[in-house]
Design a protein around this motif. Structure first.
Motif, PDB file in Angstrom:
ATOM      1  N   VAL A 169      -0.798   8.325   9.914  1.00 47.39           N
ATOM      2  CA  VAL A 169      -2.089   8.043   9.264  1.00 47.39           C
ATOM      3  C   VAL A 169      -2.281   6.530   9.163  1.00 47.39           C
ATOM      4  N   LEU A 170      -1.220   5.831   8.774  1.00 40.91           N
ATOM      5  CA  LEU A 170      -1.297   4.365   8.637  1.00 40.91           C
ATOM      6  C   LEU A 170      -1.672   3.706   9.960  1.00 40.91           C
ATOM      7  N   GLU A 193       0.823  -1.225   0.000  1.00 37.79           N
ATOM      8  CA  GLU A 193       0.000   0.000   0.000  1.00 37.79           C
ATOM      9  C   GLU A 193       0.856   1.274   0.000  1.00 37.79           C
ATOM     10  N   GLY A 212      -0.898  11.696   4.212  1.00 33.80           N
ATOM     11  CA  GLY A 212      -0.262  10.403   4.459  1.00 33.80           C
ATOM     12  C   GLY A 212       0.721  10.457   5.611  1.00 33.80           C
ATOM     13  N   SER A 247       7.079  10.540   3.649  1.00 35.36           N
ATOM     14  CA  SER A 247       6.184  11.650   3.983  1.00 35.36           C
ATOM     15  C   SER A 247       6.415  12.073   5.437  1.00 35.36           C
ATOM     16  N   GLU A 256       0.086  13.813  12.514  1.00 39.30           N
ATOM     17  CA  GLU A 256      -0.267  13.380  11.165  1.00 39.30           C
ATOM     18  C   GLU A 256      -1.757  13.047  11.035  1.00 39.30           C
ATOM     19  N   HIS A 271       4.917   6.547   2.569  1.00 37.13           N
ATOM     20  CA  HIS A 271       4.465   7.087   3.860  1.00 37.13           C
ATOM     21  C   HIS A 271       5.637   7.397   4.785  1.00 37.13           C
ATOM     22  N   ASN A 312      -5.342   4.424  10.918  1.00 34.00           N
ATOM     23  CA  ASN A 312      -6.280   3.612  10.149  1.00 34.00           C
ATOM     24  C   ASN A 312      -6.293   2.157  10.620  1.00 34.00           C
TER      25      ASN A 312
END
Lengths: 258, 281
Positions: free
Chosen positions: A213-214, A60, A209, A68, A202, A65, A217
């Protein structure tokens, strides 16, 4: 090999033995992870699930990321270190000392209040992310830098003065040039806190991103394999930055023995 | 040893006192050191201060070097910037940087190599860059530091650090160097290095003056031309007043004890007298 000596306080051991001991603990930890997650009831996600989580994340765009997050961290760190150094270098001047002290004390202010005012000033969420981190980091940087400068022995200041340095030259030679290596060390120590703050910051802008964020989620969907995989990635990237900063300090400043 | 004492002062201290947070540390310090000449010899001077710990030696040294403003009194030195021709320079109050100061830890700039530190010490001298380089190299050779010229203080041995710290002050062009316990914690070899440094400094300019303090009375008697005991004065009731002041002066020149290569029995007699003065104050 005298294993008994490994249990004697303050015993000096060889590098090979130190590596052996570290290796032993690592094997023990991994074994515990495998064995502890092999039963029907699991407190922690098993290695296979974490590995699967890692593969999914990679597919993904994990690398994007990571970059980022690193880019956000770099922008915020650069601004905050310039800001903090400016104020910290003013701290030996009596007229500015109260201002710098007050900034240092402001680290006790809750972040929530600050974000409200920042939201009214900045235009977009990415800038907001950067400035939240800048405000947060700067207050800690200023505190640590002030402590470094306060610990400069009087003899060092007197030494410069006895060599016909003006007070401004003393500031330049002893505080600014003479403590440049400490700036990297302060950055290194405070970056650990900043790196942890990334997750919170973030989450302000999901579209940008980043590792935060990962993990947010993954947490929402209770995907524990992914969460642990991400935590390991965040830890390793953090350790990588830490090593890089320490390496830079030792390479750039040969005289630095901290 | 033949010498002539002129009427010109090399160092005058008048009614000096220092307070820290209302507590008097030293008071009523008065002395005047005259310039001396010796036939066919360039002769600077060494002045020693001895006394028990906590009697204000370091405070006095900070005042003498202009690093500390006294509460009362003043320290006067010849103003070398107004030195013209044969005339003796007029006296002026000491200011920061007029007097070199070497502390007992031999503090150096941690971010400068030996060569860079010496270059920095010479930055105010009106010499060409190449002339400065040559001068530094000559001194590095003379002081046995040539091989470590590109090393930082943390890469130097104690002896090398100590020589660099003294050399820095020598090259910064001050005639006066104060050394706070220069022999403390040194081995025999390094003590000899410092003794040689004293000689080098004293014999390179007529007005060069080394002011030092030490707990080694024999060394003080061996190296100094004047020796002062700093201690607590005895009050009328026999008690000691806990404020440092000058208790006694030994003019080793007039006693015929200065500039000897070896210590004689007379030197040892003075050592005993000095020790007695220290113990009583």
């Amino acid at each position: 090999m005298n294993i008994k000596s490994w249990f004697r306080p303050f015993e000096k051991i060889s590098r090979r033995h130190a590596a052996l001991i570290s290796g032993f603990w690592l094997v023990l930890l991994i074994s515990f992870w495998f064995i502890g997650t092999s039963g029907a009831k699991k407190l922690f996600p098993p290695p296979a699930l974490v590995w699967q989580g890692f593969k999914d994340l990679y597919n993904e765009g994990l690398v994007v990321h990571i970059f980022s997050s690193l880019w956000l961290c770099l922008q915020a760190t650069t601004i905050s270190i310039v800001f903090s150094l400016f104020f910290a270098y003013l701290s030996p001047i009596p007229a500015f000392k109260p201002v710098v002290k007050m900034l240092s004390r402001m680290r006790y202010l809750p972040l929530t209040g600050i974000t409200f005012y920042l939201a009214m000033i900045v235009r977009d969420a990415r800038t907001m992310q950067i400035w939240v981190l800048v405000v947060f980091m700067s207050l800690y940087f200023i505190t640590s830098l002030m402590s470094v400068f306060k610990d400069i022995p009087q003899q060092e200041l007197d030494h410069a003065r006895s060599l016909q340095c003006s007070r401004w030259e003393v500031l330049w030679e002893v505080v600014i040039k003479g403590r440049l290596d400490y700036v990297i060390e302060v950055l290194r120590q405070n970056l650990a806190i900043t790196w942890m703050m990334l997750v919170t910051v973030e989450s302000i802008l999901v579209a940008a991103g980043g590792l935060g964020v990962l993990i947010k989620n993954s947490d929402k969907f209770m995907n524990h394999g992914r969460i642990v995989a991400l935590q390991i990635v965040i830890l390793l990237v953090g350790l990588g930055i830490d090593w890089f900063l320490d390496f830079s300090r030792r390479t750039l400043f040969r005289y630095s023995k901290l | 040893m033949t010498y002539h004492e002129t009427s010109d002062s090399i160092l005058t201290v008048e009614n000096l006192s220092v307070d820290y947070d209302g507590k008097k540390i030293i008071q009523n310090i008065n002395f005047d050191e005259k310039d001396i000449t010796r036939p066919n010899k360039i002769q600077g001077q060494s002045i020693a201060f001895v006394g028990r710990s906590g009697r204000g030696k370091s405070t006095l040294f900070r005042c003498l070097s202009g690093l500390e403003k006294p509460k009362t009194g003043k320290v006067l030195l010849p103003d070398m910037h107004k030195h013209q021709g044969e005339a003796y320079p007029p006296m002026k109050e000491v200011g920061e940087g007029d007097v070199g100061f070497v502390d007992q830890k031999y503090t150096l700039f941690r971010h400068k190599t030996v060569y860079q530190a010496l270059q920095f010490a010479m930055r105010k001298q009106k010499l060409e860059k190449s002339e400065k380089h040559d001068k530094i190299m000559v001194h590095l050779r003379d002081w046995g530091l040539e091989t470590v010229k590109d090393q930082y203080p943390n890469e130097l041995s104690g002896g090398q650090r100590q020589r660099t710290a003294i050399l820095e002050q020598v090259l910064s062009h001050t005639n006066y160097i104060i050394m706070d316990e220069p022999f403390s914690g040194l081995d025999v070899g390094n003590i000899n290095n410092v003794k040689s440094a004293f000689k080098l400094i004293n014999e390179s300019h007529e007005l060069n003056t080394v002011i030092f303090c030490t707990h080694d009375i024999e060394l003080a008697v061996a190296l100094a031309e004047s020796l002062y005991v700093l201690g607590y004065p005895t009050l009328e009731n026999g008690r000691l007043e806990p404020i440092g002041t000058l208790i006694k002066k030994y003019d080793l020149k007039s006693m015929g004890l200065a500039w000897h290569d070896q210590l004689t029995n007379r030197h040892y007699d003075v050592v005993e007298q000095v020790k007695q003065s220290i113990l009583e104050s």
